[in-house]
Motif scaffolding. Structure first.
Motif, PDB file in Angstrom:
ATOM      1  N   MET A   1     -10.603   4.379   5.909  1.00  0.00           N
ATOM      2  CA  MET A   1      -9.389   4.903   5.285  1.00  0.00           C
ATOM      3  C   MET A   1      -8.341   3.802   5.152  1.00  0.00           C
ATOM      4  N   CYS A   2      -7.546   3.873   4.149  1.00  0.00           N
ATOM      5  CA  CYS A   2      -6.432   2.938   3.981  1.00  0.00           C
ATOM      6  C   CYS A   2      -5.228   3.740   3.502  1.00  0.00           C
ATOM      7  N   TRP A  74      -7.978  -0.333   6.444  1.00  0.00           N
ATOM      8  CA  TRP A  74      -9.005  -0.081   7.448  1.00  0.00           C
ATOM      9  C   TRP A  74     -10.300  -0.359   6.709  1.00  0.00           C
ATOM     10  N   ALA A  75     -10.847  -1.539   6.939  1.00  0.00           N
ATOM     11  CA  ALA A  75     -11.887  -2.088   6.069  1.00  0.00           C
ATOM     12  C   ALA A  75     -13.152  -1.249   5.991  1.00  0.00           C
ATOM     13  N   THR A  76     -13.699  -1.148   4.802  1.00  0.00           N
ATOM     14  CA  THR A  76     -15.053  -0.594   4.650  1.00  0.00           C
ATOM     15  C   THR A  76     -16.001  -1.688   4.153  1.00  0.00           C
ATOM     16  N   HIS A  77     -15.535  -2.597   3.315  1.00  0.00           N
ATOM     17  CA  HIS A  77     -16.383  -3.640   2.743  1.00  0.00           C
ATOM     18  C   HIS A  77     -15.695  -4.989   2.935  1.00  0.00           C
ATOM     19  N   HIS A  86      -5.589  -6.163   0.899  1.00  0.00           N
ATOM     20  CA  HIS A  86      -5.028  -5.827  -0.415  1.00  0.00           C
ATOM     21  C   HIS A  86      -3.552  -6.227  -0.420  1.00  0.00           C
ATOM     22  N   ASN A 100      -7.503   2.725  -1.974  1.00  0.00           N
ATOM     23  CA  ASN A 100      -8.047   3.453  -0.828  1.00  0.00           C
ATOM     24  C   ASN A 100      -9.301   4.157  -1.314  1.00  0.00           C
ATOM     25  N   ILE A 102     -13.905   3.912  -1.646  1.00  0.00           N
ATOM     26  CA  ILE A 102     -15.082   3.045  -1.713  1.00  0.00           C
ATOM     27  C   ILE A 102     -15.643   3.090  -3.123  1.00  0.00           C
ATOM     28  N   THR A 124     -14.645  -7.653  -0.766  1.00  0.00           N
ATOM     29  CA  THR A 124     -14.416  -6.203  -0.860  1.00  0.00           C
ATOM     30  C   THR A 124     -15.046  -5.591  -2.107  1.00  0.00           C
ATOM     31  N   ASP A 125     -15.221  -4.290  -2.030  1.00  0.00           N
ATOM     32  CA  ASP A 125     -15.621  -3.505  -3.201  1.00  0.00           C
ATOM     33  C   ASP A 125     -14.430  -3.393  -4.168  1.00  0.00           C
ATOM     34  N   THR A 126     -13.233  -3.371  -3.604  1.00  0.00           N
ATOM     35  CA  THR A 126     -12.000  -3.163  -4.369  1.00  0.00           C
ATOM     36  C   THR A 126     -11.784  -4.189  -5.476  1.00  0.00           C
TER      37      THR A 126
HETATM   38  N1  GLU Z   1     -13.032  -0.274   0.391  1.00  0.00           N
HETATM   39  C1  GLU Z   1     -11.750  -0.879   0.506  1.00  0.00           C
HETATM   40  C2  GLU Z   1     -11.784  -2.038   1.484  1.00  0.00           C
HETATM   41  O1  GLU Z   1     -12.651  -2.215   2.267  1.00  0.00           O
HETATM   42  C3  GLU Z   1     -10.683   0.124   0.906  1.00  0.00           C
HETATM   43  C4  GLU Z   1     -10.872   0.634   2.308  1.00  0.00           C
HETATM   44  C5  GLU Z   1     -10.554   2.117   2.537  1.00  0.00           C
HETATM   45  O2  GLU Z   1      -9.858   2.752   1.775  1.00  0.00           O
HETATM   46  O3  GLU Z   1     -11.005   2.622   3.585  1.00  0.00           O
HETATM   47  O4  GLU Z   1     -10.927  -2.873   1.448  1.00  0.00           O
END
Ligand code: GLU
Length: 391
Positions: A1-2, A74-77, A86, A100, A102, A124-126
């Motif tokens: 989550m972000c 809160w990183a996912t990628h 970001h 926010n 994926i 990142t995916d972003t």
């Molecule tokens: N996927 C994005 C990242 O890793 C956003 C993270 C998210 O919203 O949890 O930077």
């Protein structure tokens, strides 16, 4: 989550974004950043660590401007790092974006963009989103953004600004939460209402596949094809200071000490007279429906999961209804048996926990009646439940 936030108006964008992000810190805090349009140029400050580190950095490098976007990650990628935090910026440094969610097809989009010569600065995916917007940009940011978003699969709430458009901020969502705060000569975007409540109690709650083009004096809502969307503003029913830390060192400390009061407030108006039955208005269930339940499934993540474990124990002990408690992220993999007489109780403080929201939808689709226990009235989880209760 972000957490994402954005501001366009007459105040200093960094101050507004920082204050908004503080309210969103529950959504993530491994890194943070802000982009502001300063004298027609895009300036970006990013840090690894909590928001306090970003505030310190901004003391050193103040950004003077009235249009900006901010992010707490809160990183996912990609690991928490300055490069991965970001806002992400286009190669020419003119477009900045916070996200926010994926992007599930990011690898494929990244390959395509790299073949076309776009250079990536993060893992990142972003980052694919900002390059896509750049790729489609021919002077109309909204048109480029609309086109870019159509290429995306997955979940996103995105805020975007461009140095060429110093009077415009654009946002869109699919699955991740997004609100637009409505002001007078100023407007906001944010992941939740709490982040803008300090300045306004009027918001548009943006739905999936909708987009907002925001100036100082106007907000235009459309779908992703550009068709206008009519929406009534929503009046946030709670006061500005409702989400404060109230003098405690941190939120956990506050929550531990709040427990007696929280219990009292929860029962207030629901257990009015010991002689009378408990009233759970938001539940939206008749006594017969409650009486016919044969199974209860609690679903949540993190601390809320532990609350669910206690709930399960109490449900079986007091109501004698067989109960389970699932970690939301694992529920889908388990493919649970859900019959018509199953009640799903979804627990989430923010009401925006992504895995819990997915589990809610899964349980609903399988035929369960879904009620939620949340801390935020009108959060996504509350809105998608058949009934809810908040404290
Ligand atoms: N996927 C994005 C990242 O890793 C956003 C993270 C998210 O919203 O949890 O930077």
């Amino acid at each position: 989550m972000c957490g994402i936030v954005g501001y366009i108006g007459t105040r200093q964008a960094t101050e507004v974004c920082l204050a908004g992000l503080k309210r969103l810190e529950y959504r993530g805090y491994d890194s943070a950043g802000i982009a502001v349009i300063v004298d027609g140029e895009l300036e970006v400050v990013k840090v690894v660590g909590k928001l306090a580190a970003l505030a310190d950095e901004l003391e050193e490098t103040p950004l003077d401007g009235t249009l900006g976007i901010g992010h707490t990650r809160w990183a996912t990628h990609g690991k928490p790092s300055k490069a991965n935090s970001h806002p992400h910026v286009s190669g020419d440094g003119r477009i900045a974006l916070v996200h926010n969610g994926i992007i599930e097809n990011y690898a494929e989009l990244r390959d395509r963009l790299q073949e076309e010569g776009f250079e990536f600065a993060s893992e990142t995916d972003t980052e694919v989103i900002v390059h896509l917007v750049d790729r489609y940009y021919e002077g109309d940011l909204a048109a480029a953004f609309r086109r870019a978003v159509q290429d995306l699969e997955g979940a996103f709430a995105v805020g975007i600004v461009c140095a060429d458009a110093p009077d415009q901020m654009i946002a869109a969502r699919r699955f991740s939460p997004l609100v637009v705060g409505i002001g007078d000569g100023e407007n906001w975007i944010a992941s939740d209402m709490g982040a803008v409540r300090e300045w306004t109690d009027q918001v548009y709650v943006i739905d999936d596949d909708e987009m907002a083009v925001i100036t100082r004096d106007g907000i235009e809502l459309t779908d992703l094809e550009g068709n206008p969307v009519a929406r009534e503003p929503y009046t946030v029913p709670w006061p500005a200071d409702a989400a404060e830390k109230g003098g405690h060192k941190h939120f956990m400390h506050k929550e531990i000490h709040e427990q007696p009061r929280a219990m009292r407030e929860c029962l207030l108006g629901r257990l009015t007279d010991p002689e009378k039955a408990i009233t759970l208005e938001g539940l939206n269930m008749t006594e017969e429906e409650i009486g016919s339940l044969r199974k209860v499934v609690f679903t949540a993540c993190g601390t809320a999961f532990h609350a669910g474990l206690v709930g399960r124990f109490l449900m079986e002990k007091l109501a004698r209804i067989p109960s389970e408690c699932d970690l939301a992220a694992e529920l889908r993999a388990r493919d649970p048996v859900v019959l018509d007489d199953t009640l799903a109780i979804i627990v989430s403080q923010s009401g925006e926990t992504a895995d819990t929201l997915v589990a809610l939808r899964e349980l609903k689709e399988k035929g369960a009646r879904v009620v939620s226990v949340v801390n935020v009235v009108d959060s996504s989880i509350a809105r998608e439940s058949d009934g809810w209760t908040a404290r």
